[in-house]
Design a protein around this motif. Sequence first.
Motif, PDB file in Angstrom:
ATOM      1  N   GLU A  61      -8.480  -5.381   4.582  1.00 47.61           N
ATOM      2  CA  GLU A  61      -9.632  -5.990   3.904  1.00 47.61           C
ATOM      3  C   GLU A  61      -9.407  -7.468   3.618  1.00 47.61           C
ATOM      4  O   GLU A  61     -10.333  -8.268   3.721  1.00 47.61           O
ATOM      5  CB  GLU A  61      -9.935  -5.249   2.602  1.00 47.61           C
ATOM      6  CG  GLU A  61     -10.483  -3.849   2.815  1.00 47.61           C
ATOM      7  CD  GLU A  61     -11.790  -3.828   3.581  1.00 47.61           C
ATOM      8  OE1 GLU A  61     -12.606  -4.762   3.437  1.00 47.61           O
ATOM      9  OE2 GLU A  61     -11.997  -2.870   4.347  1.00 47.61           O
ATOM     10  N   GLU A  62      -8.168  -7.846   3.259  1.00 47.08           N
ATOM     11  CA  GLU A  62      -7.881  -9.232   2.935  1.00 47.08           C
ATOM     12  C   GLU A  62      -8.034 -10.163   4.134  1.00 47.08           C
ATOM     13  O   GLU A  62      -8.096 -11.376   3.977  1.00 47.08           O
ATOM     14  CB  GLU A  62      -6.468  -9.372   2.362  1.00 47.08           C
ATOM     15  CG  GLU A  62      -6.341  -8.897   0.939  1.00 47.08           C
ATOM     16  CD  GLU A  62      -6.327  -7.374   0.786  1.00 47.08           C
ATOM     17  OE1 GLU A  62      -6.260  -6.909  -0.339  1.00 47.08           O
ATOM     18  OE2 GLU A  62      -6.395  -6.646   1.788  1.00 47.08           O
ATOM     19  N   LEU A  63      -8.068  -9.610   5.318  1.00 43.14           N
ATOM     20  CA  LEU A  63      -8.282 -10.403   6.528  1.00 43.14           C
ATOM     21  C   LEU A  63      -9.659 -10.094   7.108  1.00 43.14           C
ATOM     22  O   LEU A  63      -9.828  -9.837   8.292  1.00 43.14           O
ATOM     23  CB  LEU A  63      -7.174 -10.130   7.551  1.00 43.14           C
ATOM     24  CG  LEU A  63      -5.764 -10.516   7.103  1.00 43.14           C
ATOM     25  CD1 LEU A  63      -4.736 -10.081   8.136  1.00 43.14           C
ATOM     26  CD2 LEU A  63      -5.671 -12.015   6.875  1.00 43.14           C
ATOM     27  N   ASN A  64     -10.663 -10.078   6.225  1.00 39.32           N
ATOM     28  CA  ASN A  64     -12.062  -9.839   6.606  1.00 39.32           C
ATOM     29  C   ASN A  64     -12.264  -8.511   7.321  1.00 39.32           C
ATOM     30  O   ASN A  64     -13.060  -8.415   8.260  1.00 39.32           O
ATOM     31  CB  ASN A  64     -12.602 -10.993   7.452  1.00 39.32           C
ATOM     32  CG  ASN A  64     -12.656 -12.287   6.682  1.00 39.32           C
ATOM     33  OD1 ASN A  64     -12.978 -12.279   5.500  1.00 39.32           O
ATOM     34  ND2 ASN A  64     -12.325 -13.375   7.335  1.00 39.32           N
ATOM     35  N   GLY A  65     -11.544  -7.480   6.889  1.00 36.43           N
ATOM     36  CA  GLY A  65     -11.724  -6.153   7.471  1.00 36.43           C
ATOM     37  C   GLY A  65     -11.140  -5.999   8.856  1.00 36.43           C
ATOM     38  O   GLY A  65     -11.532  -5.096   9.598  1.00 36.43           O
ATOM     39  N   LEU A  66     -10.192  -6.848   9.211  1.00 34.56           N
ATOM     40  CA  LEU A  66      -9.548  -6.773  10.527  1.00 34.56           C
ATOM     41  C   LEU A  66      -8.980  -5.374  10.753  1.00 34.56           C
ATOM     42  O   LEU A  66      -8.300  -4.824   9.885  1.00 34.56           O
ATOM     43  CB  LEU A  66      -8.416  -7.792  10.618  1.00 34.56           C
ATOM     44  CG  LEU A  66      -7.594  -7.767  11.914  1.00 34.56           C
ATOM     45  CD1 LEU A  66      -8.427  -8.317  13.066  1.00 34.56           C
ATOM     46  CD2 LEU A  66      -6.326  -8.565  11.751  1.00 34.56           C
ATOM     47  N   ASN A 103       0.807  -1.213   0.000  1.00 33.36           N
ATOM     48  CA  ASN A 103       0.000   0.000   0.000  1.00 33.36           C
ATOM     49  C   ASN A 103       0.843   1.266   0.000  1.00 33.36           C
ATOM     50  O   ASN A 103       0.334   2.348   0.235  1.00 33.36           O
ATOM     51  CB  ASN A 103      -0.930   0.018   1.222  1.00 33.36           C
ATOM     52  CG  ASN A 103      -2.080  -0.946   1.053  1.00 33.36           C
ATOM     53  OD1 ASN A 103      -2.586  -1.121  -0.043  1.00 33.36           O
ATOM     54  ND2 ASN A 103      -2.488  -1.575   2.131  1.00 33.36           N
ATOM     55  N   GLY A 104       2.122   1.130  -0.225  1.00 35.04           N
ATOM     56  CA  GLY A 104       2.996   2.296  -0.279  1.00 35.04           C
ATOM     57  C   GLY A 104       3.466   2.776   1.072  1.00 35.04           C
ATOM     58  O   GLY A 104       4.166   3.776   1.173  1.00 35.04           O
ATOM     59  N   LYS A 105       3.082   2.106   2.107  1.00 32.83           N
ATOM     60  CA  LYS A 105       3.506   2.460   3.459  1.00 32.83           C
ATOM     61  C   LYS A 105       4.067   1.217   4.116  1.00 32.83           C
ATOM     62  O   LYS A 105       3.633   0.112   3.835  1.00 32.83           O
ATOM     63  CB  LYS A 105       2.355   3.000   4.296  1.00 32.83           C
ATOM     64  CG  LYS A 105       1.796   4.295   3.801  1.00 32.83           C
ATOM     65  CD  LYS A 105       0.688   4.772   4.703  1.00 32.83           C
ATOM     66  CE  LYS A 105       0.089   6.060   4.190  1.00 32.83           C
ATOM     67  NZ  LYS A 105      -1.002   6.526   5.035  1.00 32.83           N
ATOM     68  N   ARG A 106       5.001   1.426   5.006  1.00 32.84           N
ATOM     69  CA  ARG A 106       5.549   0.305   5.760  1.00 32.84           C
ATOM     70  C   ARG A 106       5.192   0.501   7.221  1.00 32.84           C
ATOM     71  O   ARG A 106       5.478   1.544   7.797  1.00 32.84           O
ATOM     72  CB  ARG A 106       7.063   0.238   5.593  1.00 32.84           C
ATOM     73  CG  ARG A 106       7.646  -0.958   6.256  1.00 32.84           C
ATOM     74  CD  ARG A 106       9.134  -1.040   6.031  1.00 32.84           C
ATOM     75  NE  ARG A 106       9.648  -2.176   6.734  1.00 32.84           N
ATOM     76  CZ  ARG A 106      10.316  -3.154   6.175  1.00 32.84           C
ATOM     77  NH1 ARG A 106      10.588  -3.109   4.901  1.00 32.84           N
ATOM     78  NH2 ARG A 106      10.732  -4.166   6.882  1.00 32.84           N
ATOM     79  N   TYR A 107       4.524  -0.478   7.798  1.00 35.39           N
ATOM     80  CA  TYR A 107       4.095  -0.407   9.185  1.00 35.39           C
ATOM     81  C   TYR A 107       4.941  -1.337  10.034  1.00 35.39           C
ATOM     82  O   TYR A 107       5.177  -2.479   9.662  1.00 35.39           O
ATOM     83  CB  TYR A 107       2.624  -0.820   9.318  1.00 35.39           C
ATOM     84  CG  TYR A 107       1.689   0.107   8.595  1.00 35.39           C
ATOM     85  CD1 TYR A 107       1.329   1.323   9.158  1.00 35.39           C
ATOM     86  CD2 TYR A 107       1.164  -0.234   7.355  1.00 35.39           C
ATOM     87  CE1 TYR A 107       0.464   2.176   8.499  1.00 35.39           C
ATOM     88  CE2 TYR A 107       0.303   0.613   6.690  1.00 35.39           C
ATOM     89  CZ  TYR A 107      -0.043   1.817   7.263  1.00 35.39           C
ATOM     90  OH  TYR A 107      -0.895   2.665   6.616  1.00 35.39           O
TER      91      TYR A 107
END
Length: 88
Positions: free
Chosen positions: A74-79, A29-33
């Motif tokens: 979103e890929e983790l059911n909106g977690l 997503n262009g950011k690193r967390y």
Amino acid sequence: MEIQLNKTEQLLTDNRALINEARSFLEANGKRYDLSEWVTLKEYAKRHNLETISVVSNWINRGRIPAEDIIEVEELNGLKLIRDKVYQ
């Protein structure tokens, strides 16, 4: 014993793959967390001695937790993950 060891090794391999997949998504997503700074709502409530995760959800809905401190995967059911810090 060998079958159990093989199952354990397979679980570890699967877990590593899931972790790498999650890291890829967050970096894509262009950011690193830094995942050590982010926790689930449930974990936040536990760490900060809140009664339920509903308290944390209400804080999000009312803007007490700012949008930049929330990640929705979103890929983790909106977690939802929030930055682990004290909110006033």
